[in-house]
Write an enzyme that holds these catalytic residues in place. Structure first.
Site, short mmCIF file in Angstrom:
data_model
loop_
_atom_site.label_atom_id
_atom_site.label_comp_id
_atom_site.label_asym_id
_atom_site.label_seq_id
_atom_site.Cartn_x
_atom_site.Cartn_y
_atom_site.Cartn_z
CG ASN A 180 -1.71 1.23 1.42
OD1 ASN A 180 -1.82 2.04 0.49
ND2 ASN A 180 -2.30 1.42 2.58
CD1 TRP A 181 3.42 1.03 -2.90
CD2 TRP A 181 3.47 2.22 -4.79
NE1 TRP A 181 4.12 0.31 -3.82
CE2 TRP A 181 4.17 1.01 -5.00
CE3 TRP A 181 3.38 3.13 -5.85
CZ2 TRP A 181 4.77 0.69 -6.22
CZ3 TRP A 181 3.97 2.81 -7.07
CH2 TRP A 181 4.66 1.60 -7.24
CD GLU A 235 -2.96 5.44 6.84
OE1 GLU A 235 -2.97 5.53 5.59
OE2 GLU A 235 -1.99 4.96 7.47
CD GLU A 258 -3.59 -2.78 7.18
OE1 GLU A 258 -2.54 -3.04 6.60
OE2 GLU A 258 -4.19 -1.70 7.05
N GLY A 274 2.68 -1.06 4.28
CA GLY A 274 2.86 0.34 3.89
C GLY A 274 4.33 0.67 3.69
N GLY A 275 4.97 1.15 4.75
CA GLY A 275 6.34 1.67 4.66
C GLY A 275 7.32 0.76 3.93
CB SER A 301 5.20 -1.93 11.91
OG SER A 301 4.73 -0.60 12.14
CG HIS A 342 -5.82 1.81 5.22
ND1 HIS A 342 -5.38 2.72 6.14
CD2 HIS A 342 -4.80 0.95 5.01
CE1 HIS A 342 -4.12 2.44 6.46
NE2 HIS A 342 -3.74 1.36 5.79
#
Ligand code: PEP
Length: 256
Positions: A10-11, A102, A172, A239-240, A218, A100
């Site tokens: 997930n960018w 966010e 998540e 993500g990261g 993470s 998500h």
């Protein structure tokens, strides 16, 4: 039948078109022909990057699927700023992230919104990657399983077993997203198993056995193996660590 793992990057709101094309090309340069046999690789760039990224993978014949990070449930019309399922379908998106944390936290997305989006995706032939997960307050209150499984029920309300073909659930925990704090493999496995039990209740054992449940929060090259060996964790939504080809490829290879 054993489930094939999935590694999805997930960018988020990162990478201009030029940067996205470079990252896609770097992933493609690492691409190994045996990946598709063992793991489904998915990248989820911002809307504007979807077509350029897909073009890179198609040109290189790299079987990396492209997914959106969000969608609107109406097919077309006066919905300024939104993007529909048919638009994503035309680009060639196979999957779309929905719900998500966010989007839930920053943009007020409700369980009902998530359900509408899931239904629109299923009707349009795009597999949803439905995100669920608890806050630290919920975990500390000891009600994680109830909370997360209620999110699963709400997201999938009104669907039947046939609609679940290809659907993915991503567990998540909010407290683990972008914080560097990962759920332990045991914590993640316990919730993923509870999610699978909920799928069995809703749709029967076969759907529950076939559905992929991912962990996200993470995940990185240092912790991925301990997570993906868990019996109910079928890969990751990351993500990261998906923003650098080298670390994303390490995550993919941990699933082989
Ligand atoms: C995510 O955004 O879905 C995610 C899991 O992020 P990170 O891997 O950076 O925690």
């Amino acid at each position: 039948m054993a489930r094939k793992p999935m590694m999805a990057g997930n960018w988020k709101m990162n990478n201009t078109i030029a940067e996205a094309v470079v990252l896609a090309q770097e992933i493609s340069n690492h691409y190994e022909k045996e990946w598709p046999e063992h793991v489904d690789v998915v990248v989820c760039p911002p809307y504007v990057d979807l077509k350029p990224v897909k073009t890179v993978f198609d040109f290189d014949k790299a079987k990396v699927s492209v997914a959106a990070q969000n969608v609107y449930w109406e097919p077309a019309g006066a919905f300024t700023g939104e993007v529909s399922v048919p638009m994503l379908k035309e680009i060639g998106c196979t999957h779309c992230i929905v719900g998500h944390s966010e989007r839930r936290e920053l943009f007020g997305e409700t369980n009902e919104d998530v359900n509408r989006k899931v239904k629109a995706l299923v009707a349009g032939g795009i597999a949803p990657i439905v995100c669920v997960g608890e806050s630290l307050a919920v975990r500390d209150a000891g009600t994680t399983d109830e909370y997360v499984c209620a999110q699963v029920r709400a997201a999938l309300a009104g669907l039947d077993a046939a609609d679940m073909a290809g659907a993915v659930i991503a567990y998540e925990p909010i407290w683990a997203i972008g914080t560097g704090r990962t759920a332990t493999p045991e914590q993640a496995e316990a919730v993923c198993a509870a999610i699978r039990a909920t799928l069995a209740e809703l749709f029967g054992g076969e759907v529950a056995e076939d559905a992929r449940v991912l962990y996200g929060g993470s995940m990185n090259p240092g912790n991925v193996e301990a997570l993906v060996v868990q019996p109910d964790i079928d890969g990751g939504l990351v993500g990261g660590a998906s923003l650098k080809a080298e670390s994303f490829v390490q995550l993919i290879e941990a699933c082989l």
